[in-house]
Structure formats: C-alpha cells, structure tokens
Design a protein around this motif. Structure first.
Motif, PDB file in Angstrom:
ATOM      1  N   TYR A 137      -5.233   9.971  10.977  1.00 44.03           N
ATOM      2  CA  TYR A 137      -5.149  10.218   9.539  1.00 44.03           C
ATOM      3  C   TYR A 137      -3.725  10.484   9.070  1.00 44.03           C
ATOM      4  CZ  TYR A 137     -10.227  10.420   9.328  1.00 44.03           C
ATOM      5  OH  TYR A 137     -11.557  10.099   9.389  1.00 44.03           O
ATOM      6  N   ARG A 138      -2.793  10.659   9.998  1.00 37.92           N
ATOM      7  CA  ARG A 138      -1.390  10.777   9.602  1.00 37.92           C
ATOM      8  C   ARG A 138      -0.813   9.426   9.186  1.00 37.92           C
ATOM      9  NH1 ARG A 138       1.317  15.334  10.717  1.00 37.92           N
ATOM     10  NH2 ARG A 138       3.282  14.184  10.778  1.00 37.92           N
ATOM     11  N   SER A 139      -1.398   8.341   9.680  1.00 39.98           N
ATOM     12  CA  SER A 139      -0.869   7.000   9.415  1.00 39.98           C
ATOM     13  C   SER A 139      -1.651   6.249   8.350  1.00 39.98           C
ATOM     14  CB  SER A 139      -0.856   6.175  10.713  1.00 39.98           C
ATOM     15  OG  SER A 139      -0.062   6.799  11.698  1.00 39.98           O
ATOM     16  N   ILE A 140      -2.978   6.417   8.327  1.00 39.55           N
ATOM     17  CA  ILE A 140      -3.818   5.763   7.326  1.00 39.55           C
ATOM     18  C   ILE A 140      -4.919   6.724   6.893  1.00 39.55           C
ATOM     19  CG2 ILE A 140      -3.404   3.353   7.962  1.00 39.55           C
ATOM     20  CD1 ILE A 140      -5.837   3.440   9.741  1.00 39.55           C
ATOM     21  N   ARG A 141      -5.419   6.528   5.685  1.00 39.63           N
ATOM     22  CA  ARG A 141      -6.404   7.455   5.141  1.00 39.63           C
ATOM     23  C   ARG A 141      -7.831   7.149   5.607  1.00 39.63           C
ATOM     24  NH1 ARG A 141      -3.595   6.180   0.294  1.00 39.63           N
ATOM     25  NH2 ARG A 141      -5.478   5.323  -0.713  1.00 39.63           N
ATOM     26  N   HIS A 142      -8.087   5.928   6.072  1.00 37.29           N
ATOM     27  CA  HIS A 142      -9.458   5.542   6.442  1.00 37.29           C
ATOM     28  C   HIS A 142      -9.493   4.855   7.804  1.00 37.29           C
ATOM     29  CE1 HIS A 142     -10.650   6.571   2.360  1.00 37.29           C
ATOM     30  NE2 HIS A 142      -9.640   5.848   1.926  1.00 37.29           N
ATOM     31  N   ALA A 200       1.541   9.965   0.203  1.00 39.90           N
ATOM     32  CA  ALA A 200       2.352   9.828   1.411  1.00 39.90           C
ATOM     33  C   ALA A 200       1.737   8.902   2.457  1.00 39.90           C
ATOM     34  CB  ALA A 200       2.575  11.210   2.032  1.00 39.90           C
ATOM     35  N   THR A 201       0.435   8.628   2.344  1.00 40.48           N
ATOM     36  CA  THR A 201      -0.267   7.934   3.418  1.00 40.48           C
ATOM     37  C   THR A 201      -0.981   6.701   2.887  1.00 40.48           C
ATOM     38  OG1 THR A 201      -0.689  10.124   4.383  1.00 40.48           O
ATOM     39  CG2 THR A 201      -1.869   8.264   5.343  1.00 40.48           C
ATOM     40  N   ILE A 205      -3.402   0.083   5.896  1.00 40.45           N
ATOM     41  CA  ILE A 205      -2.366  -0.531   6.733  1.00 40.45           C
ATOM     42  C   ILE A 205      -1.205   0.445   6.862  1.00 40.45           C
ATOM     43  CG2 ILE A 205      -0.800  -2.486   6.991  1.00 40.45           C
ATOM     44  CD1 ILE A 205      -2.710  -4.109   5.256  1.00 40.45           C
ATOM     45  N   PRO A 206      -0.888   0.909   8.075  1.00 42.53           N
ATOM     46  CA  PRO A 206       0.186   1.902   8.223  1.00 42.53           C
ATOM     47  C   PRO A 206       1.550   1.309   7.904  1.00 42.53           C
ATOM     48  CG  PRO A 206      -0.568   1.149  10.368  1.00 42.53           C
ATOM     49  CD  PRO A 206      -1.513   0.561   9.362  1.00 42.53           C
ATOM     50  N   ARG A 207       2.415   2.153   7.396  1.00 45.68           N
ATOM     51  CA  ARG A 207       3.794   1.739   7.167  1.00 45.68           C
ATOM     52  C   ARG A 207       4.547   1.720   8.495  1.00 45.68           C
ATOM     53  NH1 ARG A 207       3.374   5.879   3.033  1.00 45.68           N
ATOM     54  NH2 ARG A 207       3.018   4.934   0.991  1.00 45.68           N
ATOM     55  N   LEU A 208       5.535   0.823   8.589  1.00 43.44           N
ATOM     56  CA  LEU A 208       6.344   0.798   9.808  1.00 43.44           C
ATOM     57  C   LEU A 208       7.135   2.083   9.956  1.00 43.44           C
ATOM     58  CD1 LEU A 208       7.674  -2.889   9.776  1.00 43.44           C
ATOM     59  CD2 LEU A 208       5.806  -1.912  11.122  1.00 43.44           C
ATOM     60  N   ARG A 209       7.613   2.598   8.830  1.00 42.06           N
ATOM     61  CA  ARG A 209       8.333   3.877   8.842  1.00 42.06           C
ATOM     62  C   ARG A 209       7.709   4.752   7.776  1.00 42.06           C
ATOM     63  NH1 ARG A 209      14.793   2.328   9.370  1.00 42.06           N
ATOM     64  NH2 ARG A 209      14.641   1.262  11.397  1.00 42.06           N
ATOM     65  N   SER A 210       6.601   5.349   8.132  1.00 41.42           N
ATOM     66  CA  SER A 210       5.865   6.160   7.139  1.00 41.42           C
ATOM     67  C   SER A 210       6.422   7.549   7.072  1.00 41.42           C
ATOM     68  CB  SER A 210       4.383   6.193   7.498  1.00 41.42           C
ATOM     69  OG  SER A 210       4.201   6.784   8.753  1.00 41.42           O
ATOM     70  N   ARG A 211       6.313   8.125   5.880  1.00 43.72           N
ATOM     71  CA  ARG A 211       6.658   9.525   5.734  1.00 43.72           C
ATOM     72  C   ARG A 211       5.569  10.373   6.346  1.00 43.72           C
ATOM     73  NH1 ARG A 211       7.027   9.588  -0.604  1.00 43.72           N
ATOM     74  NH2 ARG A 211       5.335   8.099  -0.241  1.00 43.72           N
ATOM     75  N   ALA A 212       5.957  11.475   6.906  1.00 42.96           N
ATOM     76  CA  ALA A 212       4.972  12.354   7.536  1.00 42.96           C
ATOM     77  C   ALA A 212       4.042  12.932   6.470  1.00 42.96           C
ATOM     78  CB  ALA A 212       5.665  13.497   8.271  1.00 42.96           C
ATOM     79  N   ALA A 213       2.766  12.813   6.692  1.00 42.40           N
ATOM     80  CA  ALA A 213       1.782  13.357   5.753  1.00 42.40           C
ATOM     81  C   ALA A 213       1.775  14.860   5.829  1.00 42.40           C
ATOM     82  CB  ALA A 213       0.406  12.803   6.053  1.00 42.40           C
TER      83      ALA A 213
END
Length: 219
Positions: A137-142, A200-201, A205-213
């Motif tokens: 859940y840190r990378s995608i919401r579902h 933030a999330t 589809i996760p971001r390559l450089r996602s901000r930390a949730a």
C-alpha cells in the motif's frame, strides 16, 4: 499409439477449478460483501478458463476454419495447440517452455504474491481502525485488485480463449468500480489523512520514483 484425449476431461476441469480457487482463497481471505464479489468474479474467470482448457474447446471450434486455413499443419484438437500464442507465433518446441507460457508464470506468481502481501496489511489496519498504507500500500492504493488483474492476464497469455478475453475487460472495469467505491468510503472515514495518502500514492500503477506515503499513526 493413439493420441491421449485432450478434451472432455471434466474431472480435470473440476479439480483445477477447485484447487486454484481454494489457492486464491487462502491468499485473499474475503470477508466483506465487496471482497466476495471480487473473488466470485475471479472464480468465474478460472472456471471458464479450465472449462476450455480441459472440457470443451469453444474457442477452437469458433475459430477452427480460420485457424486450419492459416496454420494447415497444426493439429488443433491436441492439447498443445490450445496454447494459441505459442502455436500462432511459430514456437515448435513444447509450448509449456514457450516464451508466452514462461511470461505467464511471472504475471500469475506476481499477482498471487501481491494479493498475499497486501491482505495482512489490510487486515491489521481494519483490526486497529487505521489506514492501510504500509507494505504494497506504500506503492499503490489497490494492490489486491491489481493482483487479481495480473493473475488473469497471466492466464490469458498461457491459454487465451474467446470467453476469457471477453470477460477480462469486464472484470477489470468491475475492479475499477469497486476500487472507486472503496475509496469514497475510506475518504469519508479517514478524511484529510486519506486525502493526503491518495495524493501521494497512485491507484494501480506504481511510480518509478514515488514519494513516500504518509504512515498512519497506528500502523
């Protein structure tokens, strides 16, 4: 020696359907009505898949004229020919070692892993009354809905059929609708905390450089 029977094996249809549905159940562990709807749709996809894989090859009957004309040297009533992508792209060796079949295992395994990794995070959050924002859940919401889609896509690579190809976009849309409904309920419950997490999330589809949730206070 006569070729072994490729279809009409209804015992294998039942066995594989029960095994894979039970396997998915142990990963997903549905509890709510929404969980059961998503799991039920996934189960219907599996039953349709294994019915054509071992029971009645509806797709091969439907496309038999075109397939026989386009690929005249293929025995389309053998089990190996049911791996349509390997056959149509000219893979001559055992289709179980073909590129599409191997790639399908990556999608199926990744999907089941994602479902399995997401469920304990969500369950713990529900028990504590907190927002699930750790693990997948840190990378995608579902992640669980994405996991189901990955598994279904993997099976499509392995054994595409007219019925499952038709079901796939319908089920993807259904999961998207369930995800949106779930988000409305979660935002109504957690308010600004969920709004911050949502900004933030990404949803699927996760971001390559996602901000930390933002981590919830009790998880």
């Amino acid at each position: 020696m006569p070729e072994p029977q490729a279809y009409g094996l209804w015992s294998l249809v039942i066995l594989n359907s029960v095994l894979f549905i039970f396997f998915a159940f142990t990963f997903f562990k549905p509890r709510t009505g929404r969980d059961w709807r998503s799991f039920g749709a996934f189960s219907a996809f599996l039953v349709a898949l294994f019915t054509e894989m071992y029971g009645f090859p509806l797709t091969l009957y439907f496309l038999s004229g075109w397939l026989q004309t386009r690929f005249p040297g293929v025995d389309w009533w053998s089990h190996d020919a049911g791996h349509l992508l390997e056959t149509m792209f000219g893979w001559r060796a055992n289709p179980h070692f073909g590129p599409f079949h191997i790639l399908s295992f990556a999608f199926i395994g990744g999907g089941f892993w994602l479902i399995s990794a997401a469920w304990p995070v969500l369950y713990r959050a529900q028990q504590e009354g907190a927002l699930a924002a750790s693990g997948p859940y840190r990378s995608i919401r579902h992640p669980q809905y994405v996991g189901f889609v990955l598994v279904m896509f993997g099976f499509l690579l392995q054994w595409p059929t007219v019925l499952t190809l038709g079901m796939f976009p319908v089920l993807v849309f259904m999961y998207w609708r369930l995800a949106r409904s779930e988000e409305r309920e979660t935002e109504a419950r957690f308010g600004p905390e969920y709004a911050t997490y949502r900004r933030a999330t990404p949803a699927f589809i996760p971001r390559l450089r996602s901000r930390a949730a933002p981590a919830p206070s009790r998880l």
